[in-house]
Motif scaffolding. Sequence first.
Motif, short mmCIF file in Angstrom:
data_model
loop_
_atom_site.label_atom_id
_atom_site.label_comp_id
_atom_site.label_asym_id
_atom_site.label_seq_id
_atom_site.Cartn_x
_atom_site.Cartn_y
_atom_site.Cartn_z
N UNK B 4 0.82 -1.21 0.00
CA UNK B 4 0.00 0.00 0.00
C UNK B 4 0.86 1.27 0.00
N UNK B 5 1.94 1.21 0.78
CA UNK B 5 2.81 2.41 0.84
C UNK B 5 3.30 2.79 -0.54
N UNK B 8 0.31 4.05 -2.70
CA UNK B 8 -0.10 5.40 -2.35
C UNK B 8 0.91 6.40 -2.89
N UNK B 11 0.38 6.69 -6.58
CA UNK B 11 -0.84 7.40 -6.98
C UNK B 11 -0.70 8.90 -6.72
N UNK B 12 -0.10 9.21 -5.57
CA UNK B 12 0.10 10.65 -5.27
C UNK B 12 1.03 11.27 -6.31
N UNK B 15 -0.86 11.83 -9.52
CA UNK B 15 -1.81 12.93 -9.40
C UNK B 15 -1.08 14.26 -9.37
N UNK B 16 0.05 14.27 -8.67
CA UNK B 16 0.84 15.51 -8.62
C UNK B 16 1.32 15.89 -10.01
N UNK B 19 -1.42 17.60 -11.71
CA UNK B 19 -1.61 18.96 -11.20
C UNK B 19 -0.55 19.89 -11.77
N UNK B 22 -1.33 20.72 -15.24
CA UNK B 22 -2.46 21.65 -15.28
C UNK B 22 -2.00 23.09 -14.97
N UNK B 23 -1.20 23.22 -13.92
CA UNK B 23 -0.71 24.55 -13.54
C UNK B 23 0.13 25.14 -14.68
N UNK B 26 -2.10 26.39 -17.51
CA UNK B 26 -2.76 27.67 -17.19
C UNK B 26 -1.76 28.82 -17.30
N UNK B 27 -0.59 28.59 -16.70
CA UNK B 27 0.43 29.65 -16.66
C UNK B 27 0.85 30.08 -18.06
N UNK B 29 -0.95 29.98 -20.66
CA UNK B 29 -2.07 30.52 -21.44
C UNK B 29 -2.69 29.56 -22.42
N UNK B 32 -6.55 29.82 -22.81
CA UNK B 32 -7.14 31.11 -23.09
C UNK B 32 -7.95 31.13 -24.37
N UNK B 33 -7.50 30.38 -25.35
CA UNK B 33 -8.23 30.38 -26.61
C UNK B 33 -8.56 28.93 -26.95
#
Lengths: 811, 51
Positions: B4-5, B8, B11-12, B15-16, B19, B22-23, B26-27, B29, B32-33
């Motif tokens: 499990x360790x 986990x 998976x983290x 997921x990171x 993220x 994604x960041x 966005x940064x 742009x 934006x279009x």
Amino acid sequence: MNIEIEEEPKIEQGNSCFHCGDKCGEITIFKNDKSFCCQGCEQVYELLNDNHLSDYYSCDLNPGISPTGKNFEFLNNAAFRNRLITFSNASFSKVSFHLPAIHCRSCLYLLENLQRLNEQIIKTSLNFGKKDLTVWFKEDKLSLGALATLIASLGYEPHISNEAEKPQNNSQKQLFLKLGIAGFCAGNAMLFSFPEYLGIEDGSLQHLFGYLNLALGSVAVFYSGSDYISNVYAHLKLRKMTIELPILLGILVGYGRSAYEILSHTGAGYIDSVSGLIFFLLIGKWFQQKSFDFLSFERNYKAYFPLVVTKIANGIEVTAPLEGIEIGDRLLIRNQEIIPADAYLLKGKSEMDYSFVTGESELIPITAGQSIYAGGKHLGEAIEIQISKELKQSHLTQLWEQQVFKDPNHKSENWENFANRVGMYFTVVLISLATAAGIYWYPIDPSKWSNAVVSILVIACPCALAVSYPFALGHGIRWLAKFNFFVKDIQAFERMAQVDTLVFDKTGTLTLQSQSVPKITFTRGLLDSEWNALYSLVFQSTHPLSKQVKKFLQHRTIIPLKEFKEVIGKGLEADFGDLFVQIGSAKYTHNHVDSPEGFFTSETRLFVAINHKPIGYIEFPWENRPGIEALLHRLRHHYEIHLISGDKKEHAAHLLDWFEDQDHMKFECSPLEKMEYIQKLQNQGKIVAMIGDGLNDAGALKQAQVGIAVSDDHLHFTPSSDAILKGSELPRLGEYLNYSKFGLKLIKASFLLSLVYNGFGLSYAIQGTLYPLIAAILMPINSISMLVIATWGMNQKGHGLERNKIRIKHD
Amino acid sequence: MEIMYLMIGLSLFMALGFVIAFVWSIRTGQQEDLITPAMRILQEDETTKNL
């Protein structure tokens, strides 16, 4: 969502222009077996064909726009250049233009292949939604002005604003980031809470999961929820309670309790619910921010003014940017140009059209030495003026110096919205309940008091309201946008629902100048040859009235004219050999005006004389917009309706019946008086919507709780307002106002429903028998049901509006 | 349960990764279009025929 502006279908028969799809008139240009309506269209075609860009025409049918041939060389002026160029180094410069004409795939094709037309252009990138084109080009070889002129010559005239563009705000990006991260936290927190859901007991893992949850929860609360914290703090400093306070309270208490449980190893907490709630709230926030990139709700007088003026310095004409003019400067003003600042007329004669500023449609003759005001449109031969006041202190711009224009938030500050009104009471009741429960339980059963307090604060968190609000109103503005009614934001939508008084402007709003069928008042019938001569003459003129006559007479044939003369501001004359035709003002054609009653202005009548004998006139009278009577008839049962106008009362005779009495109408108003009229109504406690169209209504639009700008041709030119309505949709205004009312009712109903939920939960919570975990599960269920109700309700009603519209069309 | 360790952690980690992607999007742009790229991809490749 993509909003499409309804456009008239292009006529496709016989001779339609291969480039722009317009019907070709008498002068059709043929090239490569294709017909073109004008020289401009033909030139664009040739240019594209020569550069192997003719795929432009295969993307879409008749995609072109007829170019106006405007010259943009003035952009080379340092003032414009420095403002427009966003980046520049030794090898290239970067510039962005707003091109309102962009409308189809062909535009994209052409504009992104611009480098093939001029090798100094390195590359281009188009943003279709915003209609912005970014160009990278070699400025040392191709000037900015030449670049803009090239783009304009293709039919895409750049819109250059008079003011520096505001730097794009970052809030949208920030919100996206917060939303994404809240989603990440909520999702993973649920994963780590899984053992808890299933009741798996494993000491070490449980603690590890707990700590991970706490870390995720901290990010969700303190990063994604940071707006709530800072907003509540800012409002508390102003001693205000908003709906955000009880929400934040619920979040913080839930988070605090979870942190305690996790750190003390007494439980698993419910970080998943807390971060899930934040995720939901942020989705709502994102949904309510519907922006219409192609519209501007914040336009002021500067948008109407010329970008450059012609200065006369030491006898030489120079073009200078508008901001550069000073008191004492001499300017040259040509026919149809707008006076940029208060001034004296030095040389020449002018017929000044102030309709733009005052709403009055009569022309005012001005002779040398007299003063003229900024915003007037000069008709006549070129004149010379001397500036007497700075632009900022001009008669016209004084309106913009009023308090309402200086404070961008004056509408929202003086407005308590439903959520915040409720929020205040809610908070007070909630805190007293929680305190009372705490005090009651503490001495009786110390183990229960914290459970009771936490459950109360979490379950009563008015997140239902916070969810149904943005969703109902957000759907509302999306639906209205489908009907070409663009509302600025959900606050404006909500204010619209509360309106009880409607104030209409007359000219351009309720009335329109008749476009199609003119009233012909001739002393005798004309022969065919005379009609043809008349048609050939109006064909030469660019005057708006001539253009209307031209449209009306389309089927006539052109006969060659021998001599042609245009007297600017008065009329035209031409010799056709056996016929001598004059058109223009009454005086010019020696017609005498026999009807002072109902006489508007020379602007709506085109007088005709043949062989020096006055014949009469063709009139395009102001008439009520179609469907207006029915609208006023319906509205006056539900609203108090008023009429204000810059015009004289006689001009509104056909409208007077719809308005109650003298107290409900006012004529010959200046823009400032219009604004004061609204103020007066507001002081009587009324919630006013102003429906107007022109710059002369700008003050009233701004002052009213809801300012609705009516726009006919271009949605691009409207004064600052809360909503923009397409002219053809005005007759359905009542339905749209009802829709906004329905939206607010729906919110109130769903709020009541959520109160029932909360009441249930609370009754257990006070007794201390509701376990906080249950409270935390009830909370998201409540939110989801609110979301579903808001979406379903607004869509049902929206479909109803759509069906109505289709039915009316078929009738 | 030791596995499990590792899971986990993985998976983290994944997921990171999402993220961060994604960041980054966005940064820079990229959100934006959303209209133009969809149209751009449908543009025909070069043809040299003249109409």
